[in-house]
Design a protein around this motif. Sequence first.
Motif, PDB file in Angstrom:
ATOM      1  N   VAL A 209       1.181  -1.146  -0.322  1.00 38.71           N
ATOM      2  CA  VAL A 209      -0.424  -0.177  -0.050  1.00 38.71           C
ATOM      3  C   VAL A 209       0.764   1.305  -0.145  1.00 38.71           C
ATOM      4  CG1 VAL A 209      -0.236   0.187   2.740  1.00 38.71           C
ATOM      5  CG2 VAL A 209      -2.540   1.044   1.133  1.00 38.71           C
ATOM      6  N   ASN A 210       0.198   2.525  -0.518  1.00 40.16           N
ATOM      7  CA  ASN A 210       1.119   3.061  -0.324  1.00 40.16           C
ATOM      8  C   ASN A 210       1.293   3.958   0.680  1.00 40.16           C
ATOM      9  OD1 ASN A 210       2.413   6.026  -0.582  1.00 40.16           O
ATOM     10  ND2 ASN A 210       1.424   6.968  -2.985  1.00 40.16           N
ATOM     11  N   HIS A 211       2.084   3.967   1.895  1.00 39.71           N
ATOM     12  CA  HIS A 211       1.703   4.345   2.659  1.00 39.71           C
ATOM     13  C   HIS A 211       1.626   6.198   3.089  1.00 39.71           C
ATOM     14  CE1 HIS A 211       1.877   1.139   6.677  1.00 39.71           C
ATOM     15  NE2 HIS A 211       2.694   0.708   5.733  1.00 39.71           N
ATOM     16  N   ARG A 243       6.012  -4.172   1.305  1.00 39.05           N
ATOM     17  CA  ARG A 243       6.379  -4.320  -0.512  1.00 39.05           C
ATOM     18  C   ARG A 243       5.478  -3.070  -1.243  1.00 39.05           C
ATOM     19  NH1 ARG A 243       9.943  -6.281   1.424  1.00 39.05           N
ATOM     20  NH2 ARG A 243      11.520  -8.721   1.077  1.00 39.05           N
ATOM     21  N   TYR A 244       5.807  -2.274  -2.179  1.00 41.66           N
ATOM     22  CA  TYR A 244       5.854  -1.647  -2.820  1.00 41.66           C
ATOM     23  C   TYR A 244       6.111  -1.069  -3.893  1.00 41.66           C
ATOM     24  CZ  TYR A 244       1.740   2.349  -4.033  1.00 41.66           C
ATOM     25  OH  TYR A 244       0.717   2.766  -5.136  1.00 41.66           O
ATOM     26  N   ILE A 245       5.967  -1.166  -4.975  1.00 43.50           N
ATOM     27  CA  ILE A 245       6.635  -0.339  -7.053  1.00 43.50           C
ATOM     28  C   ILE A 245       6.179   0.493  -6.809  1.00 43.50           C
ATOM     29  CG2 ILE A 245       7.449  -1.123  -8.814  1.00 43.50           C
ATOM     30  CD1 ILE A 245       7.567  -4.124  -7.439  1.00 43.50           C
ATOM     31  N   TYR A 263      -3.626  -3.574  -1.816  1.00 46.39           N
ATOM     32  CA  TYR A 263      -4.439  -2.195  -2.046  1.00 46.39           C
ATOM     33  C   TYR A 263      -4.414  -0.836  -1.788  1.00 46.39           C
ATOM     34  CZ  TYR A 263      -2.914  -1.909   3.358  1.00 46.39           C
ATOM     35  OH  TYR A 263      -2.681  -1.678   4.446  1.00 46.39           O
ATOM     36  N   TYR A 264      -5.266   0.006  -2.509  1.00 46.34           N
ATOM     37  CA  TYR A 264      -5.144   0.920  -2.987  1.00 46.34           C
ATOM     38  C   TYR A 264      -6.906   2.307  -2.784  1.00 46.34           C
ATOM     39  CZ  TYR A 264      -3.479   5.321  -4.437  1.00 46.34           C
ATOM     40  OH  TYR A 264      -3.041   6.973  -4.669  1.00 46.34           O
ATOM     41  N   PRO A 265      -6.997   2.213  -1.281  1.00 49.73           N
ATOM     42  CA  PRO A 265      -8.297   2.088  -0.585  1.00 49.73           C
ATOM     43  C   PRO A 265      -8.499   3.753  -1.016  1.00 49.73           C
ATOM     44  CG  PRO A 265      -6.724   3.100   1.251  1.00 49.73           C
ATOM     45  CD  PRO A 265      -5.650   2.474  -0.592  1.00 49.73           C
TER      46      PRO A 265
HETATM   47  P1  AHG Z   1      -0.796   4.349 -14.869  1.00 47.78           P
HETATM   48  O1  AHG Z   1       0.736   4.745 -15.176  1.00 47.78           O
HETATM   49  O2  AHG Z   1      -1.999   3.416 -15.343  1.00 47.78           O
HETATM   50  O3  AHG Z   1      -1.600   5.736 -14.937  1.00 47.78           O
HETATM   51  O4  AHG Z   1      -1.632   3.423 -13.447  1.00 47.78           O
HETATM   52  C1  AHG Z   1      -0.909   4.071 -11.760  1.00 47.78           C
HETATM   53  C2  AHG Z   1      -0.995   3.412 -10.608  1.00 47.78           C
HETATM   54  C3  AHG Z   1      -0.943   2.087 -10.385  1.00 47.78           C
HETATM   55  O5  AHG Z   1       0.328   1.326 -11.752  1.00 47.78           O
HETATM   56  C4  AHG Z   1       0.036   2.070  -9.574  1.00 47.78           C
HETATM   57  O6  AHG Z   1      -0.765   0.704  -8.346  1.00 47.78           O
HETATM   58  C5  AHG Z   1      -0.606   3.777  -8.573  1.00 47.78           C
HETATM   59  O7  AHG Z   1      -0.634   4.207  -9.938  1.00 47.78           O
HETATM   60  C6  AHG Z   1       0.057   4.360  -7.739  1.00 47.78           C
HETATM   61  O8  AHG Z   1      -0.448   4.912  -7.158  1.00 47.78           O
HETATM   62  P2  AHG Z   1       0.501   6.606  -6.282  1.00 47.78           P
HETATM   63  O9  AHG Z   1       2.104   6.281  -6.870  1.00 47.78           O
HETATM   64  O10 AHG Z   1      -0.791   6.884  -5.654  1.00 47.78           O
HETATM   65  O11 AHG Z   1       0.800   5.456  -4.597  1.00 47.78           O
END
Ligand code: AHG
Length: 342
Positions: A209-211, A243-245, A263-265
């Motif tokens: 998740v994006n903390h 882990r968050y990429i 999760y992306y809530p």
């Molecule tokens: P996209 O490049 O198709 O617009 O999608 C980006 C999405 C997704 O890949 C990722 O899970 C999310 O954006 C990450 O967002 P945050 O940088 O807000 O965490």
Amino acid sequence: MTQEVITIERHILEQERAHPEATGVFTSLLYDIALAAKIVARETRRAGLVEILGLAGRTNVQGEAQMKLDVFANETLIRINSYTGRVAVMASEEEEDIIRIPEGYPTGRYVLVFDPLDGSSNIDVNVSIGTIFGIYRRRTKEGPGTVEDCLQPGRNLVAAGYVIYGSSTMMVYTTGNGVHGFTLDPEVGEFLLSHPNIRLPEKPKYYSVNHGNEPYWTEGVRRFTRWLQGLDEESPRKPLSSRYIGSLVADFHRNLLAGGIFYYPADRKDPRKPHGKLRLLYEAIPLAFIVEHAGGYASDGTQPILDITPTSLHQRTPLFIGNRDLVEQAEAFIARYDQPST
Ligand code: AHG
Ligand code: MN
Ligand code: MN
């Protein structure tokens, strides 16, 4: 002992043979997507070498910066699928409206929805990106496909998949009969079966998740995260690793193989995006279909993603996806802390 080599083409054909009503069109459509993936993979590998990086100077329909490689991936998928007679209509994250088949070309029975390049903010820092797609049967009987053909719930999908452009290029797909992964041999130019019958491991390893968004989270999401971290008294004994990429495809792929939850809530960060950031049609629904066929589950926090009928092409949704017990736990926290009791 020698091992059999199975190309994606042979695999798709064999899957189709299991369906006597199939005509071969579907096999070809999946193979067209694999071809598009190879072209995008080639371009991705050259991204640092040619002058393809940087902003193209326009924004996509969501008002986000669009990179040149997004445009390329989008146009590649459209060009490959516009003239084959297999597709009735398409919808892409990068196009405001549906993509119609050009005048004079035949329309087919299938509907293709896709996020041509996911994780595009990661392109110029050399981090994995991907393509996500879903295939439906058209609803309308004839003529050009319509927006209604595209706005179908995930339960209607006939196939879904993704391609990850990472340390190697992989294509993972399901037609509802197991989830199968193929690795591209770049010298031969073929996707070869490397991960047959992917199932989520029972013991999850990661939460993703994006903390950075924590200040905007709801109480339910905050408490659920503490539960994953082992800080809640009812927590599982061992806290999960984080882990968050920031590339959904890459985060999803890792958790599919290693077990866990992404999760992306919904959060309070941007009042214009009350449902979070991810798109229902191009991101959440195809991955939800894949995760269910790998033994997992995807929810918007209150209901299965696959049960939601999209009402507009670019609709966003909160997404909780991964091992079933973890996603159900998220639903339980949300029901308890975020839903007004009636
Ligand atoms: P996209 O490049 O198709 O617009 O999608 C980006 C999405 C997704 O890949 C990722 O899970 C999310 O954006 C990450 O967002 P945050 O940088 O807000 O965490
Ligand atoms: Mn995306
Ligand atoms: Mn995208």
